[in-house]
Design a protein around this motif. Sequence first.
Motif, PDB file in Angstrom:
ATOM      1  N   PHE A 203       0.989  -1.428  -0.060  1.00  0.00           N
ATOM      2  CA  PHE A 203      -0.018  -0.130  -0.137  1.00  0.00           C
ATOM      3  C   PHE A 203       0.955   1.173   0.144  1.00  0.00           C
ATOM      4  O   PHE A 203       0.312   2.455   0.012  1.00  0.00           O
ATOM      5  CB  PHE A 203      -0.716  -0.024   1.246  1.00  0.00           C
ATOM      6  N   ARG A 204       2.114   0.999  -0.251  1.00  0.00           N
ATOM      7  CA  ARG A 204       2.976   2.398  -0.048  1.00  0.00           C
ATOM      8  C   ARG A 204       2.961   3.286  -0.976  1.00  0.00           C
ATOM      9  O   ARG A 204       2.627   4.623  -0.499  1.00  0.00           O
ATOM     10  CB  ARG A 204       4.655   1.943  -0.183  1.00  0.00           C
ATOM     11  N   GLU A 205       2.579   3.347  -1.847  1.00  0.00           N
ATOM     12  CA  GLU A 205       2.112   4.293  -2.774  1.00  0.00           C
ATOM     13  C   GLU A 205       1.059   5.264  -2.381  1.00  0.00           C
ATOM     14  O   GLU A 205       0.995   6.235  -2.483  1.00  0.00           O
ATOM     15  CB  GLU A 205       1.595   3.729  -4.357  1.00  0.00           C
ATOM     16  N   HIS A 206      -0.180   4.540  -1.735  1.00  0.00           N
ATOM     17  CA  HIS A 206      -1.033   5.246  -1.000  1.00  0.00           C
ATOM     18  C   HIS A 206      -0.770   5.894   0.227  1.00  0.00           C
ATOM     19  O   HIS A 206      -1.246   6.863   0.484  1.00  0.00           O
ATOM     20  CB  HIS A 206      -2.150   4.379  -1.060  1.00  0.00           C
ATOM     21  N   VAL A 207       0.159   5.194   0.850  1.00  0.00           N
ATOM     22  CA  VAL A 207       0.990   5.841   2.101  1.00  0.00           C
ATOM     23  C   VAL A 207       1.264   7.059   1.820  1.00  0.00           C
ATOM     24  O   VAL A 207       1.238   8.323   2.614  1.00  0.00           O
ATOM     25  CB  VAL A 207       1.516   4.894   2.678  1.00  0.00           C
ATOM     26  N   GLU A 208       2.181   7.203   0.945  1.00  0.00           N
ATOM     27  CA  GLU A 208       3.106   8.160   0.439  1.00  0.00           C
ATOM     28  C   GLU A 208       2.125   9.638  -0.077  1.00  0.00           C
ATOM     29  O   GLU A 208       2.126  10.557   0.247  1.00  0.00           O
ATOM     30  CB  GLU A 208       3.903   7.921  -0.702  1.00  0.00           C
ATOM     31  N   ALA A 209       0.923   9.027  -0.829  1.00  0.00           N
ATOM     32  CA  ALA A 209      -0.111   9.977  -1.152  1.00  0.00           C
ATOM     33  C   ALA A 209      -0.841  10.514   0.154  1.00  0.00           C
ATOM     34  O   ALA A 209      -1.159  11.792   0.299  1.00  0.00           O
ATOM     35  CB  ALA A 209      -1.112   9.372  -2.108  1.00  0.00           C
ATOM     36  N   CYS A 210      -0.861   9.969   1.383  1.00  0.00           N
ATOM     37  CA  CYS A 210      -1.724  10.209   2.408  1.00  0.00           C
ATOM     38  C   CYS A 210      -0.891  11.520   3.208  1.00  0.00           C
ATOM     39  O   CYS A 210      -1.160  12.222   3.463  1.00  0.00           O
ATOM     40  CB  CYS A 210      -1.954   8.834   3.198  1.00  0.00           C
ATOM     41  N   ILE A 211       0.213  10.846   3.182  1.00  0.00           N
ATOM     42  CA  ILE A 211       1.552  11.841   3.840  1.00  0.00           C
ATOM     43  C   ILE A 211       1.417  13.048   3.126  1.00  0.00           C
ATOM     44  O   ILE A 211       1.697  14.010   3.570  1.00  0.00           O
ATOM     45  CB  ILE A 211       2.902  11.318   3.751  1.00  0.00           C
ATOM     46  N   SER A 212       1.681  13.047   1.803  1.00  0.00           N
ATOM     47  CA  SER A 212       1.470  14.534   0.733  1.00  0.00           C
ATOM     48  C   SER A 212       0.339  15.150   0.920  1.00  0.00           C
ATOM     49  O   SER A 212       0.222  16.533   1.086  1.00  0.00           O
ATOM     50  CB  SER A 212       1.577  13.789  -0.709  1.00  0.00           C
ATOM     51  N   GLN A 213      -0.953  14.591   1.213  1.00  0.00           N
ATOM     52  CA  GLN A 213      -2.282  14.938   1.418  1.00  0.00           C
ATOM     53  C   GLN A 213      -2.038  15.800   3.033  1.00  0.00           C
ATOM     54  O   GLN A 213      -2.533  17.069   3.095  1.00  0.00           O
ATOM     55  CB  GLN A 213      -3.228  14.240   1.465  1.00  0.00           C
ATOM     56  N   VAL A 214      -1.517  15.105   3.804  1.00  0.00           N
ATOM     57  CA  VAL A 214      -1.465  15.607   5.221  1.00  0.00           C
ATOM     58  C   VAL A 214      -0.595  17.082   5.148  1.00  0.00           C
ATOM     59  O   VAL A 214      -0.910  18.152   5.978  1.00  0.00           O
ATOM     60  CB  VAL A 214      -1.060  14.751   6.297  1.00  0.00           C
ATOM     61  N   ARG A 215       0.515  16.791   4.621  1.00  0.00           N
ATOM     62  CA  ARG A 215       1.672  18.130   4.370  1.00  0.00           C
ATOM     63  C   ARG A 215       0.653  19.076   3.826  1.00  0.00           C
ATOM     64  O   ARG A 215       0.656  20.369   4.143  1.00  0.00           O
ATOM     65  CB  ARG A 215       2.794  17.432   3.740  1.00  0.00           C
ATOM     66  N   TYR A 216       0.141  18.845   2.602  1.00  0.00           N
ATOM     67  CA  TYR A 216      -0.700  19.922   1.929  1.00  0.00           C
ATOM     68  C   TYR A 216      -1.529  20.569   2.893  1.00  0.00           C
ATOM     69  O   TYR A 216      -1.642  21.901   2.880  1.00  0.00           O
ATOM     70  CB  TYR A 216      -1.307  19.392   0.609  1.00  0.00           C
ATOM     71  N   GLU A 217      -2.469  19.726   3.424  1.00  0.00           N
ATOM     72  CA  GLU A 217      -3.346  20.592   4.329  1.00  0.00           C
ATOM     73  C   GLU A 217      -2.788  21.402   5.443  1.00  0.00           C
ATOM     74  O   GLU A 217      -3.298  22.449   5.794  1.00  0.00           O
ATOM     75  CB  GLU A 217      -4.322  19.441   5.280  1.00  0.00           C
ATOM     76  N   PHE A 218      -1.607  20.808   6.142  1.00  0.00           N
ATOM     77  CA  PHE A 218      -0.980  21.543   6.956  1.00  0.00           C
ATOM     78  C   PHE A 218      -0.533  22.940   6.339  1.00  0.00           C
ATOM     79  O   PHE A 218      -0.609  24.195   6.969  1.00  0.00           O
ATOM     80  CB  PHE A 218       0.155  20.999   7.614  1.00  0.00           C
TER      81      PHE A 218
END
Length: 266
Positions: A203-218
Amino acid sequence: YLTYKLRLAPVLRNSKWGAFLDMWQELLKKHPTIPQLVEKNNCHLSFEMYGGRNTHLIVYEEELAVAALFGVRADASVVPPAQLDLLGVPSAALVGQLVAGEDPVAKYAEIRAEMEHRNHPTEEDKISGIEGTVWYVEEPNARVSMWKCKPESVEAIHWATGINKKAVLATCWNFLETADDLNYDTLLPLLLEEYQRDDIENFREHVEACISQVRYEFEFKERVLAAYDGLGLSIHMDKAGVMRALSQHFQRPEMKKVFTLIIRNR
């Protein structure tokens, strides 16, 4: 000495992801008897610091609030909030009380259904409503054990088959309470508490996408608040003027989110 710590860190501190220490100090001013509670009850205490300014999975109506959850004695026994002398400090709301002879399974289902009725999804992959309840069960030996009771919408996130986006997003926000460097390697130990390594890697590709989303939201939140603070206007006094000025900096589809962020944080 009296100290305060986060769930996954030995000290309470601010970070670039959240002013956790500042928020706690604000709550200490609002509830000045909190420092007295350890000595008063002869045990350690666990609190929940929650609200719109500290959002994770649940979007709360309150901006910032605290609730005492339970105490822990030196022998590791749990003290439920009803048995604590909280000196006016709020505790988790009492939902109900069971006595011998009542059907706990039926009551569990009733409470879950009631919570689920109150929950609604938001546009930000979060839930508006209630995350769940905790049952404090007194055993025959008088010790107390704790059991979670979560509504279906919340439980579905935590118990979905295999790793899933909402669970990873929630884990990202939990991680940022105690560390600044959010990336796949630093998040991995937390994910391994719930999932197998192979499942995470797949699921790593999606984990990386989640990390990017959280960074963007912040980063978006920081940009919104910086722009608002630079206006020198109050959204509570001149909503139209503030939103008109900010519309020069943000796209039209973003304005609802801009307004929500300002109201929650200012």
